[in-house]
Design a protein around this motif. Structure first.
Motif: not given
Length: 57
Positions: A49-57
């Motif tokens: 799982i990416s550590q990105s702060k972005k949220v995907c849908s």
């Protein structure tokens, strides 16, 4: 000498562009890119799982 100066300056100008692209993509190339979205988080092709702060849908 002039060729090396031009090369060096052009590389300095390109560095921020490459770095910006890397920061804006949730899964790095070494993680294989984005596979899918799960619970608002990016899942990379390597299963992590990416550590990105972005949220995907």
């Amino acid at each position: 000498m002039k060729i090396w100066s031009t090369f060096f300056i052009s590389m300095l100008m390109m560095a921020p562009v490459v770095q910006a692209n890397a920061q804006n993509y949730p899964c790095s190339k070494s993680m294989g890119g984005v596979s899918h979205c799960q619970n608002g988080k990016f899942v990379c092709n390597n299963g992590k799982i990416s550590q990105s702060k972005k949220v995907c849908s």
